[in-house]
Design an enzyme around this catalytic site. Structure first.
Site, PDB file in Angstrom:
ATOM      1  N   SER A  46       0.839  -1.201   0.000  1.00 48.85           N
ATOM      2  CA  SER A  46       0.000   0.000   0.000  1.00 48.85           C
ATOM      3  C   SER A  46       0.876   1.254   0.000  1.00 48.85           C
ATOM      4  CB  SER A  46      -0.859   0.046   1.259  1.00 48.85           C
ATOM      5  OG  SER A  46      -1.089  -1.223   1.777  1.00 48.85           O
ATOM      6  N   GLY A  47       0.256   2.377  -0.331  1.00 54.15           N
ATOM      7  CA  GLY A  47       0.972   3.649  -0.295  1.00 54.15           C
ATOM      8  C   GLY A  47       1.133   4.225  -1.685  1.00 54.15           C
ATOM      9  N   GLY A 110       5.953  -0.483  -0.037  1.00 52.50           N
ATOM     10  CA  GLY A 110       6.709   0.706   0.353  1.00 52.50           C
ATOM     11  C   GLY A 110       7.189   0.575   1.788  1.00 52.50           C
ATOM     12  N   GLY A 123       3.365   1.415   7.978  1.00 51.57           N
ATOM     13  CA  GLY A 123       2.066   1.745   8.575  1.00 51.57           C
ATOM     14  C   GLY A 123       1.723   3.214   8.460  1.00 51.57           C
ATOM     15  N   GLY A 124       2.592   3.977   7.754  1.00 46.78           N
ATOM     16  CA  GLY A 124       2.303   5.397   7.538  1.00 46.78           C
ATOM     17  C   GLY A 124       0.953   5.585   6.845  1.00 46.78           C
ATOM     18  N   GLY A 125       0.564   4.611   6.040  1.00 47.75           N
ATOM     19  CA  GLY A 125      -0.722   4.677   5.341  1.00 47.75           C
ATOM     20  C   GLY A 125      -1.788   3.841   6.032  1.00 47.75           C
ATOM     21  N   GLU A 131      -0.299  -5.742   5.649  1.00 45.17           N
ATOM     22  CA  GLU A 131       1.031  -5.718   5.026  1.00 45.17           C
ATOM     23  C   GLU A 131       1.941  -6.771   5.647  1.00 45.17           C
ATOM     24  OE1 GLU A 131       1.409  -1.170   3.445  1.00 45.17           O
ATOM     25  OE2 GLU A 131       2.227  -1.612   5.402  1.00 45.17           O
TER      26      GLU A 131
HETATM   27  O1  LIG Z   1       3.269   1.153   5.217  1.00 48.36           O
HETATM   28  C1  LIG Z   1       2.634   1.724   4.370  1.00 48.36           C
HETATM   29  C2  LIG Z   1       1.169   1.905   4.436  1.00 48.36           C
HETATM   30  O2  LIG Z   1       0.661   1.560   5.681  1.00 48.36           O
HETATM   31  C3  LIG Z   1       3.330   2.296   3.179  1.00 48.36           C
HETATM   32  O3  LIG Z   1       3.918   1.272   2.462  1.00 48.36           O
HETATM   33  C4  LIG Z   1       4.340   3.292   3.671  1.00 48.36           C
HETATM   34  O4  LIG Z   1       3.662   4.260   4.476  1.00 48.36           O
HETATM   35  C5  LIG Z   1       5.047   3.982   2.512  1.00 48.36           C
HETATM   36  O5  LIG Z   1       4.154   4.808   1.836  1.00 48.36           O
HETATM   37  P1  LIG Z   1       4.599   5.690   0.584  1.00 48.36           P
HETATM   38  O6  LIG Z   1       4.994   4.766  -0.491  1.00 48.36           O
HETATM   39  O7  LIG Z   1       3.393   6.508   0.266  1.00 48.36           O
HETATM   40  O8  LIG Z   1       5.760   6.548   1.063  1.00 48.36           O
END
Ligand SMILES: O=C(CO)[C@H](O)[C@H](O)COP(=O)(O)O
Length: 294
Positions: A46-47, A110, A123-125, A131
């Protein structure tokens, strides 16, 4: 997930464009090195960066389609990821529909930060639980990111660890996190139109828990104390500690043996990537990678 924007032609817009190009370069290299059209099951994370991973896979399949009309099944890590798969015209398969005993040939995702041991913050998203399910079901888990995520230690630039918690337990988990040294953990809330806590695909909440920069195993071997004394933790020790708090579904630290190491020991999968690809500002790609099996 934070997205910086800028007026077209401005230096902010140029910086955003450079970061997007860096993500795309990393994605194409990672896919060239770890994907082929003979694979059968592939995990898609995700992301924003994984979108380029799917683009690279689609390009690869356009040049080398699977033989004899065979399908490749793409396993998403949540709603957004499933949409990305569908929009690319690829075939999604729910994680819970995977045949028993089948491992994913590879999973791409990501990362928010990756250290020199290939431990990650994710987990930023807000998708960490699925995941981790997908990463640990893959023979090899591969991360794709831009240069901002490439650090020696975790919590260098990325400020906190995302933790997925049962809504009813969020206050008690926050209290426990403070007791083990987290500096002002916060319940993640919507910042745009909707108010209230962000909910994951499981209907859970996310706590973002800042800590002091995390130590690697090398730091510990070199005599540093990562046991949590004075809030100073080594990655694995902290991940186990957080996971043991009642109400925590999953912690956004991906750590421990990677897929190669787990399989060499007779197991399946591993949550740490076997390789992480970082697109750089100058257009090059840096790779951190584990030793593949002989
Ligand atoms: O862990 C995630 C989502 O929960 C993403 O993979 C992570 O936050 C990276 O995001 P991006 O590719 O937008 O930088």
């Amino acid at each position: 997930m934070s997205v910086t924007t800028g007026a077209p032609g401005s230096s902010a817009a140029a910086a955003v464009d450079m970061i997007e190009q860096a993500k795309r370069k990393a994605a194409y290299r990672a896919v060239a090195d770890h994907f082929n059209s003979e694979m059968q099951f592939v995990g898609i994370g995700s992301g924003s960066t994984i979108i380029y991973g799917v683009e690279a896979i689609k390009d690869c399949l356009a040049k080398n389609p699977p033989k004899n009309g065979r399908y490749i099944f793409f396993v998403p890590t949540g709603f957004q990821s499933r949409k990305v798969i569908e929009q690319a015209g690829l075939m999604p398969m729910g994680f819970d529909s995977l045949p028993e005993n089948v491992m994913l040939d590879v999973a791409f995702d990501g990362a928010d930060e990756v250290d020199d041991d290939l431990n990650c913050i994710k987990g930023g998203g807000a998708c960490l639980f699925q995941e981790k399910l997908v990463a640990t079901r893959a023979k090899k888990f591969v991360c794709i990111a831009d240069y901002r995520k490439n650090q020696t230690r975790l919590i260098t630039k990325w400020p906190s660890i995302p933790i997925e918690v049962a809504p009813i337990a969020h206050a008690t988990v926050m209290r426990q996190l403070k007791l083990i040294g987290s500096i002002e953990p916060v319940l993640r809330e919507h910042t745009l139109a909707k108010t209230g806590p962000v909910q994951t695909d499981q209907g859970f909440y996310i706590i973002d828990a800042p800590f002091k920069p995390l130590l690697t195993l090398d730091d510990v071997k070199n005599g540093k104390d990562g046991s949590g004394k004075d809030g100073q933790w080594e990655v694995t020790a902290l991940a186990h500690k957080i996971k043991s708090i009642s109400g925590v579904l999953e912690v956004g630290l991906f750590f421990g043996p990677n897929g190669y190491e787990v399989q060499a020991a007779g197991g399946q999968g591993g949550q740490k990537p076997v390789a992480a690809y970082f697109g750089n500002e100058d257009g090059s790609v840096s790779v951190k990678q584990a030793q593949p099996p002989k």
